[in-house]
Every structure is written in C-alpha cells, then in structure tokens.
Design a protein around this motif. Structure first.
Motif, short mmCIF file in Angstrom:
data_model
loop_
_atom_site.label_atom_id
_atom_site.label_comp_id
_atom_site.label_asym_id
_atom_site.label_seq_id
_atom_site.Cartn_x
_atom_site.Cartn_y
_atom_site.Cartn_z
N ILE A 25 0.84 -1.20 0.00
CA ILE A 25 0.00 0.00 0.00
C ILE A 25 0.87 1.25 0.00
CG2 ILE A 25 -1.68 1.34 1.33
CD1 ILE A 25 -2.80 -1.14 -0.14
N LEU A 26 1.92 1.27 0.83
CA LEU A 26 2.81 2.44 0.86
C LEU A 26 3.49 2.66 -0.49
CD1 LEU A 26 4.58 2.26 4.35
CD2 LEU A 26 2.78 3.81 3.63
N LEU A 27 3.96 1.58 -1.10
CA LEU A 27 4.63 1.69 -2.39
C LEU A 27 3.69 2.27 -3.45
CD1 LEU A 27 6.58 -1.71 -2.57
CD2 LEU A 27 7.57 0.57 -2.37
N LEU A 28 2.48 1.77 -3.50
CA LEU A 28 1.56 2.21 -4.54
C LEU A 28 1.04 3.62 -4.29
CD1 LEU A 28 -0.31 -1.13 -5.24
CD2 LEU A 28 1.45 -0.02 -6.60
N LEU A 29 0.87 3.99 -3.03
CA LEU A 29 0.50 5.38 -2.72
C LEU A 29 1.61 6.32 -3.21
CD1 LEU A 29 -1.08 5.18 0.84
CD2 LEU A 29 -2.20 5.98 -1.24
N ILE B 9 -4.99 -1.41 -6.90
CA ILE B 9 -5.43 -0.36 -7.82
C ILE B 9 -6.03 0.81 -7.04
CG2 ILE B 9 -6.99 0.20 -9.72
CD1 ILE B 9 -4.61 -1.48 -10.56
N SER B 10 -6.77 0.52 -5.96
CA SER B 10 -7.35 1.60 -5.14
C SER B 10 -6.26 2.52 -4.60
CB SER B 10 -8.16 1.01 -3.98
OG SER B 10 -9.29 0.32 -4.45
N ALA B 11 -5.17 1.92 -4.08
CA ALA B 11 -4.08 2.72 -3.54
C ALA B 11 -3.42 3.55 -4.64
CB ALA B 11 -3.06 1.81 -2.86
#
Length: 356
Positions: A48-52, A209-211
């Motif tokens: 999640i952190l990476l994709l954000l 995808i949401s992140a």
C-alpha cells in the motif's frame, strides 16, 4: 563482438541493481531452506505504501504539466499501454504451456513503464542536444495504469470464464447432453457485460489499484508535497527491496512451472521491447503530425513503450493477481526486457532522424 560485450555488461549492471538483486537474494534464501518470512499484514502494508507513493508522484507530475499540450500524447500513451497488453494476450499468453495469467501479467509489466529506463532515455537525449517536452515525465502514468488495469481485467475475465466452464463440466461429468454440441451447452461468458462490469468493479476496488488511484488523485488535486518528500520518497527504495525479497522467495517454489516454457519468456523478453518501442514510435509520429509533438518526445514515447515496469508494476500485479508467477513476469522484465529496451534507444533516435 562489441555489441555482445555491451549487452553482457548491461545485463550484469541490471543484476546488481536493487530490483533484480533482491529478487535473486530471495530465490537464494528459499533455495537454501531459510525460514525467513515477512508477516502477511506487514507485506500488505508495504504494498500500500509503495503504490501510494507511485500514485502521488504521478499525480504531481500531471498537476505540473501543461494539460492542453498533454492531452494528445497522454491519450496516445494510454492506447500504447493497452495495445501492448492486447498483443501479449495474443502471443505469449497463448503459447503452449504458458499460463494465461502469467502471460498477461508479463504483458502488463511490459506495457507499463520503467522510470529508470525513461531517465536513461532523457539523459541520452540531453547528451545529444535533442529537445523534448517538459511534461514527458507526466505521460508515464497514462501508459502505466492503462496497461496494468487492462492486464488485470483480462486475467480476471479469463479466470472467470475458465471457472464457469469447469463448474459446468463438473456438474454432471459431461459438457453436453446427447445430441447437443459443446458450443450449444457451454455457458458463454465472452462479452458478458455483467461479467466485465463485475470484474472492472472488483479491479478498481482491489487494494492495489485503489491505492494507486488514490495516490494519483491526491497528487493531482491536493498539496501532498511535504509528506511525499519527507515520508514516501525516503522509504520507497527500502520497501521495494523487501517486496522483491518476498517475491523472490515465492518465485523459487514456482520455478518448476517455467522450466518447460522458459524459451517462450526468453524470446518474448528479447523481441517485445523492440516491437513495443516501434508501436510507441508510430503513435508518437501521429501526435507529431497532429500537434507538433517534438522529435525528442516521439523518441521518449518509444522508450516508454519499449521499457517494462520495475517499480509500480510488481507490487500492483502481486496485489491484484497473487496467483501469477512472479519469477515469470519480474525475471523476464528486469532480466531481459530492461537491457534490451536501453540498448534500443539509439535505434529510435536513428528512426527520428530519418523520419522527422
């Protein structure tokens, strides 16, 4: 001979970079029977952190770009990303012995963009005094997200069709009643709008995808610069290395699946970057004719198309398609695709000099 030495040197250089180096380290740990593991909640938090971070960075690039000049090249970049995945779905994903999910995941990674390869292309153009648009960096999320979402949706649609056929076939042990053809009785999910709608909804609601999309919106419409520079950027490379270590360990357990079809991935990894780059170059030429898109911009669009993601792609695919074999898509992309993409940059420069 010089070309062989150059290719070998580039491959060795890629092996030493964190993305592939930590993947190989994970493979070695698993091969040695190590009990090293990262708890699942920690893994999900890392993704999640990476994709954000990737989404926010892309949003900031778009926000700072000239939107009027960006529109046509951005649409072209998205079309190229989708076209690359569609081409992969007709080639690699249909290769005998290649899992359709693995083939589409690999095509998705090749349709997405490598920021490092794009940076290398910019550096080469700067050294050659070839001008290009300042908003070029903002094009990559359009190609990146289009390719990854297309690959994920197609993989999930294929899985849904196979599951439906399997469930139907196992209902009474037959595929067709006496006197009926298979086509007449097999439930069709091809083109089913409800199926496609459901898969699209599930894809955009998935954590990965949401992140990515949440970060994109935050970067475009808010002012996250401070937290981005103080928190996300410093952590990014370290977290990515942990993710690659995890994926390497998982990949070891699935290497046996690739032994019989390794040649397919080798052929794809060597030829796909050139073919994809030529597609990107052709779309760039159209943008050049329509809007005066620069020769440097055309070259860099080709470089983006030739590249394969080493940052946003792996965590997105791992989160959305956990059943896909990471040793297939990461190994093919980073081990083969990246060196070929970098070595192809002079080809696109030569084409631009000839045609523009």
């Amino acid at each position: 001979m010089d070309l062989v030495v150059t290719i070998f040197g580039t491959v060795i250089e890629q092996l030493q970079k964190p993305t592939l180096a930590f993947l190989i380290a994970g493979l070695m740990l698993a091969a040695l029977g190590s009990k090293f593991e990262v708890p699942d909640p920690v893994y999900k938090f890392i993704v999640i952190l990476l994709l954000l971070k990737v989404g926010i960075g892309a949003g900031l690039s778009i926000r700072e770009a000239d939107l009027a000049s960006l529109m046509v090249p951005a649409l072209g970049a998205a079309i190229v990303g989708i076209a690359i995945v569609l081409l992969g779905s007709r080639t690699l994903a249909r290769w005998r012995g290649v899992s359709p999910v693995d083939g589409l995941a690999t095509a998705g990674l090749f349709g997405a963009v490598s920021a490092s390869t794009l940076a290398a292309g910019m550096a080469i153009l700067d050294d050659s005094a070839i001008a290009y648009e300042g908003f070029i960096g903002a094009l990559y999320p359009f190609m990146d997200i289009a390719a990854l979402v297309t690959a994920i949706v197609m993989a999930k649609a294929g899985q849904a069709r196979r599951t439906a056929r399997s469930a139907y076939a196992s209902g009474d042990g037959t595929l067709a009643a006496p006197g009926q053809t298979r086509a007449a009785t097999l439930p069709s999910t091809e083109g089913d709008p409800m199926l496609v709608r459901g898969i699209l909804v599930d894809t955009f609601r998935s954590p990965a995808i949401s992140a990515l999309l949440a970060g994109l919106a935050l970067g475009m419409f808010t002012q996250p610069d401070t937290v981005y520079k103080s928190f996300y950027e410093p952590l990014f490379r370290g977290l990515l290395s942990i993710l690659m270590l995890i994926m390497g360990m998982e990949a070891w357990t699935r290497l046996s699946e690739l032994r019989k079809v390794a040649h397919a991935y080798i052929l794809y990894g060597i030829t796909a970057p050139i073919i994809h780059g030529l597609i990107g170059f052709a779309v760039g030429l159209v943008a050049h004719e329509l809007t005066g898109f620069s020769a440097g911009g055309v070259i860099l669009l080709a470089v983006m198309a030739a590249s394969s993601s080493d940052i946003s792609g792996p965590p997105t695919l791992r989160g959305a398609l956990p059943e896909a074999n990471s040793s297939a898509y990461v190994g093919t992309s980073t081990g083969l695709g990246t060196p070929v993409a970098i070595l192809s940059i002079p080809l696109f420069i030569a084409l631009a000099e000839m045609l523009i």
